[in-house]
Design a protein around this motif. Structure first.
Motif, PDB file in Angstrom:
ATOM      1  N   ALA A 158      -3.769  27.756 -14.794  1.00  0.00           N
ATOM      2  CA  ALA A 158      -4.517  26.777 -15.600  1.00  0.00           C
ATOM      3  C   ALA A 158      -5.285  25.789 -14.718  1.00  0.00           C
ATOM      4  O   ALA A 158      -6.461  25.481 -14.964  1.00  0.00           O
ATOM      5  N   MET A 159      -4.641  25.281 -13.683  1.00  0.00           N
ATOM      6  CA  MET A 159      -5.308  24.328 -12.777  1.00  0.00           C
ATOM      7  C   MET A 159      -6.469  24.976 -12.045  1.00  0.00           C
ATOM      8  O   MET A 159      -7.554  24.401 -11.916  1.00  0.00           O
ATOM      9  N   SER A 160      -6.240  26.192 -11.533  1.00  0.00           N
ATOM     10  CA  SER A 160      -7.297  26.861 -10.779  1.00  0.00           C
ATOM     11  C   SER A 160      -8.509  27.123 -11.655  1.00  0.00           C
ATOM     12  O   SER A 160      -9.664  26.951 -11.223  1.00  0.00           O
ATOM     13  N   GLU A 161      -8.283  27.577 -12.923  1.00  0.00           N
ATOM     14  CA  GLU A 161      -9.406  27.847 -13.808  1.00  0.00           C
ATOM     15  C   GLU A 161     -10.211  26.578 -14.106  1.00  0.00           C
ATOM     16  O   GLU A 161     -11.444  26.611 -14.141  1.00  0.00           O
ATOM     17  N   VAL A 193     -12.279  25.521 -10.940  1.00  0.00           N
ATOM     18  CA  VAL A 193     -13.428  26.384 -10.668  1.00  0.00           C
ATOM     19  C   VAL A 193     -14.501  26.221 -11.736  1.00  0.00           C
ATOM     20  O   VAL A 193     -15.710  26.224 -11.452  1.00  0.00           O
ATOM     21  N   GLU A 194     -14.081  26.098 -13.002  1.00  0.00           N
ATOM     22  CA  GLU A 194     -15.055  26.048 -14.088  1.00  0.00           C
ATOM     23  C   GLU A 194     -15.771  24.714 -14.184  1.00  0.00           C
ATOM     24  O   GLU A 194     -16.981  24.660 -14.404  1.00  0.00           O
ATOM     25  N   HIS A 195     -15.030  23.603 -14.019  1.00  0.00           N
ATOM     26  CA  HIS A 195     -15.634  22.272 -14.238  1.00  0.00           C
ATOM     27  C   HIS A 195     -15.899  21.505 -12.954  1.00  0.00           C
ATOM     28  O   HIS A 195     -16.454  20.401 -12.996  1.00  0.00           O
ATOM     29  N   GLU A 196     -15.486  22.069 -11.859  1.00  0.00           N
ATOM     30  CA  GLU A 196     -15.714  21.474 -10.552  1.00  0.00           C
ATOM     31  C   GLU A 196     -15.301  20.004 -10.542  1.00  0.00           C
ATOM     32  O   GLU A 196     -14.115  19.724 -10.660  1.00  0.00           O
ATOM     33  N   THR A 197     -16.195  19.056 -10.490  1.00  0.00           N
ATOM     34  CA  THR A 197     -15.816  17.633 -10.327  1.00  0.00           C
ATOM     35  C   THR A 197     -15.257  17.027 -11.605  1.00  0.00           C
ATOM     36  O   THR A 197     -14.576  16.007 -11.562  1.00  0.00           O
ATOM     37  N   GLU A 198     -15.514  17.638 -12.766  1.00  0.00           N
ATOM     38  CA  GLU A 198     -15.030  17.078 -14.030  1.00  0.00           C
ATOM     39  C   GLU A 198     -13.703  17.698 -14.451  1.00  0.00           C
ATOM     40  O   GLU A 198     -13.251  17.519 -15.584  1.00  0.00           O
ATOM     41  N   PHE A 199     -13.063  18.436 -13.594  1.00  0.00           N
ATOM     42  CA  PHE A 199     -11.846  19.152 -14.003  1.00  0.00           C
ATOM     43  C   PHE A 199     -10.732  18.205 -14.393  1.00  0.00           C
ATOM     44  O   PHE A 199      -9.915  18.506 -15.250  1.00  0.00           O
ATOM     45  N   ASP A 247      -6.666  20.820 -20.682  1.00  0.00           N
ATOM     46  CA  ASP A 247      -5.771  21.835 -20.123  1.00  0.00           C
ATOM     47  C   ASP A 247      -5.282  21.428 -18.740  1.00  0.00           C
ATOM     48  O   ASP A 247      -4.122  21.629 -18.386  1.00  0.00           O
ATOM     49  N   PHE A 248      -6.178  20.851 -17.948  1.00  0.00           N
ATOM     50  CA  PHE A 248      -5.786  20.423 -16.604  1.00  0.00           C
ATOM     51  C   PHE A 248      -4.764  19.299 -16.688  1.00  0.00           C
ATOM     52  O   PHE A 248      -3.767  19.290 -15.956  1.00  0.00           O
ATOM     53  N   GLN A 249      -5.013  18.372 -17.564  1.00  0.00           N
ATOM     54  CA  GLN A 249      -4.091  17.248 -17.690  1.00  0.00           C
ATOM     55  C   GLN A 249      -2.710  17.742 -18.200  1.00  0.00           C
ATOM     56  O   GLN A 249      -1.668  17.260 -17.727  1.00  0.00           O
ATOM     57  N   PHE A 250      -2.727  18.690 -19.116  1.00  0.00           N
ATOM     58  CA  PHE A 250      -1.455  19.205 -19.625  1.00  0.00           C
ATOM     59  C   PHE A 250      -0.680  19.907 -18.503  1.00  0.00           C
ATOM     60  O   PHE A 250       0.543  19.749 -18.369  1.00  0.00           O
ATOM     61  N   ALA A 251      -1.378  20.707 -17.697  1.00  0.00           N
ATOM     62  CA  ALA A 251      -0.712  21.408 -16.602  1.00  0.00           C
ATOM     63  C   ALA A 251      -0.167  20.417 -15.582  1.00  0.00           C
ATOM     64  O   ALA A 251       0.936  20.582 -15.051  1.00  0.00           O
ATOM     65  N   CYS A 252      -0.959  19.377 -15.305  1.00  0.00           N
ATOM     66  CA  CYS A 252      -0.492  18.368 -14.343  1.00  0.00           C
ATOM     67  C   CYS A 252       0.747  17.648 -14.859  1.00  0.00           C
ATOM     68  O   CYS A 252       1.714  17.413 -14.114  1.00  0.00           O
ATOM     69  N   GLU A 253       0.739  17.302 -16.144  1.00  0.00           N
ATOM     70  CA  GLU A 253       1.881  16.603 -16.722  1.00  0.00           C
ATOM     71  C   GLU A 253       3.133  17.508 -16.669  1.00  0.00           C
ATOM     72  O   GLU A 253       4.246  17.047 -16.371  1.00  0.00           O
ATOM     73  N   SER A 254       2.970  18.778 -16.971  1.00  0.00           N
ATOM     74  CA  SER A 254       4.113  19.687 -16.923  1.00  0.00           C
ATOM     75  C   SER A 254       4.676  19.798 -15.519  1.00  0.00           C
ATOM     76  O   SER A 254       5.885  19.783 -15.300  1.00  0.00           O
TER      77      SER A 254
END
Length: 516
Positions: A69-72, A75-81, A86-93
């Motif tokens: 999830a983090m890698s996607e 790569v997809e949003h570059e600086t706005e990731f 989804d990124f925030q959820f993965a980070c929180e987990s």
């Protein structure tokens, strides 16, 4: 329906079943053992402790979801990731599990958990790895009892690639997990060896068991055959093989037992023939020695001059001639009996109406029999009695029966012979020859048709004859397809019964003229 027993199955089915069971039984047992080992293995690993109360498989799966999830997102949003859900959820987990996320581009930190400094993160990595991280762009994953370190580079379209690093001191394997993983391969190897060994033992035991069963069903009948052959070799023809299975060996045993019975009958018949041969030789010797002695006596009388008158000489010569004629008749009878016994006499069959035949026979022989103080009568119910026979041989048999009645008539009592013809059934005719002579004892009835048999075994009675007449009669009647028997009472007469196959009238196409 009763189940088929193993011993009653054919050899082909036994072999097929044995081969099938030697494959199926070991496979089933090995599968059951493998299932039991697998269940025991799973039961053992289900009690291993994992971090945060999660199972080992769930923890690895959760890490995979986080990293993907983090890698996607990067790569997809570059600086706005970092602003993506989804990124925030993965980070929180990840962070809730005790992990740290560090994202950097060259020397710039784009994201760090709890704003942790790069030096602190590098210190944590060195404590976990125990050495500096390898250089290069290849993904790096390291996990031990101290924690987890994951690093990878992600491409960016607007600049330098981004380095994603994940650190988790609380994501370490538990000590028991290390023991489990360390011995896992050993357990697998031991399990394979155990399964292989058990499979070999099962195959051997199954083969021995089935071979024993099959051998018992095969060697048992063979042993019975061997014992039967030994008994027959030793002359015991009464030995029975006993119960036999319903397979090919059972068929062989039954055929062997049938052969034994036939061989027993053959031996008994051979013994009977040997006894008859000895009696035949004894009878011939006796019946020839008496007239020879008589001839020698009369010839000696002629040579010594005892017959000193023409009348005596004529009497001696006539006696010698009659005796020689009797011997010639005996030889002829013996020759005829031998030819009948060997089947070398050809029979010429013709259809004869027996009513007319016996009327003619009695009419022709009655005057000659009166000279011997004998009367003959013929009785039959009205009808046509057809039989297929050889006229000459049948006439010889009838004459032998009549001569036998005359030979054994009682002294001073005229002989009375009665011939009765009747229809026994649709297929047979019955002819009875009854007389009022000396008769026979019931125990002698089956023997009077044997060659040279006489009711006077010592042959002391002065009864002329070869002793072959009734034996020849029996041979002729049997060659004609019929049967003959006798019964009688001492001093009250004897009755001989002849049964012949009948010829149905419709088979002759309504012919009315038959040979008499």
């Amino acid at each position: 329906m009763l189940p088929v027993k193993l011993q009653d199955m054919s050899i082909r089915k036994k072999l097929l079943l044995s081969n099938f069971m030697m494959i199926v039984i070991p496979v089933i047992l090995v599968l059951l053992i493998m299932y039991a080992i697998l269940m025991g293995f799973l039961a053992g690993i289900s009690h291993s402790p994992f971090p945060n109360g999660q199972s080992w498989s769930d923890s690895n799966y959760q890490l995979q979801l986080w990293f993907d999830a983090m890698s996607e997102e990067i790569v997809e949003h570059e600086t706005e990731f970092s602003q993506q859900d989804d990124f925030q959820f993965a980070c929180e987990s990840l962070e809730n599990s005790g992990g740290y996320l560090w994202i950097q581009q060259e020397e710039t930190t784009l994201y760090a958990t709890n704003q942790t400094g790069s030096s602190a993160l590098e210190t944590m990595m060195s404590e976990i790895v125990g050495a500096s991280l390898p250089q290069g762009n290849s993904p790096f994953f390291f996990r031990n009892g101290q924690g987890l370190v994951y690093r990878t580079q992600l491409p960016q379209t607007n600049g330098e690639p981004v380095t994603l690093t994940i650190i988790g001191q609380s994501l370490a394997y538990h000590t028991t997990d290390y023991l489990f993983l360390d011995h896992f391969k050993t357990y697998v190897k031991l399990g394979v060896v155990l399964i292989f060994g058990v499979a070999v033992i099962i195959i051997i035991l199954t083969g021995l068991f089935l071979t024993r069963k099959l051998s018992k069903s095969v060697l048992g009948p063979l042993e019975k055959l061997r014992c039967g052959a030994i008994q027959i070799k030793e002359g015991n023809y009464n030995y029975e093989i006993g119960p036999m299975p319903q397979d090919e060996f059972g068929d062989v045993c039954r055929d062997f037992d049938e052969m034994r019975k036939r061989l027993q009958k053959s031996v008994q018949l051979q013994e009977k023939y040997e006894t008859s041969r000895k009696e035949l030789i004894a009878g011939i010797s006796h019946d020839l020695s008496t007239p020879l002695t008589s001839i020698k006596g009369y010839v000696s009388g002629l040579l010594d001059g005892v017959a000193n008158t023409p009348e005596k000489q004529t009497h001696y010569l006539q006696t010698i001639y009659r005796t020689a004629c009797g011997m010639d008749q005996l030889v002829d009878s013996l020759f005829l009996f031998s030819k009948l016994d060997m089947g070398s006499i050809e029979f010429h069959f013709e259809t004869v109406e027996l009513g007319g035949y016996f009327q003619d026979y009695c009419g022709e022989t009655a005057p000659r029999l009166e000279l011997q103080d004998t009367s003959i009568t013929f009785q039959h119910a009205p009808g046509i009695y057809l039989a297929s026979l050889d006229r000459m041989q049948f006439g010889r048999a009838v004459s032998n029966l009549v001569e036998n009645s005359i030979k054994y008539k009682r002294n001073q009592i005229p002989c009375q012979i009665t011939i009765t013809l009747e229809q026994a059934d649709r297929q047979h005719l019955r002819i009875r020859f009854a007389d009022n002579g000396r008769g026979i004892h019931p125990e002698d009835a089956p023997k009077i048709f044997d060659s040279f048999y006489r009711t006077d075994p010592a042959r002391s009675q002065a009864i002329k004859g070869s002793g072959l007449g009734l034996a020849i009669t029996k041979q002729i009647i049997e060659k004609l397809g019929g049967s003959i028997s006798a019964e009688g009472i001492p001093d009250q007469g004897m009755t001989v019964t002849v049964t012949l196959p009948a010829v149905e009238q419709e088979d002759k196409h309504d012919e009315t003229n038959f040979n008499h």
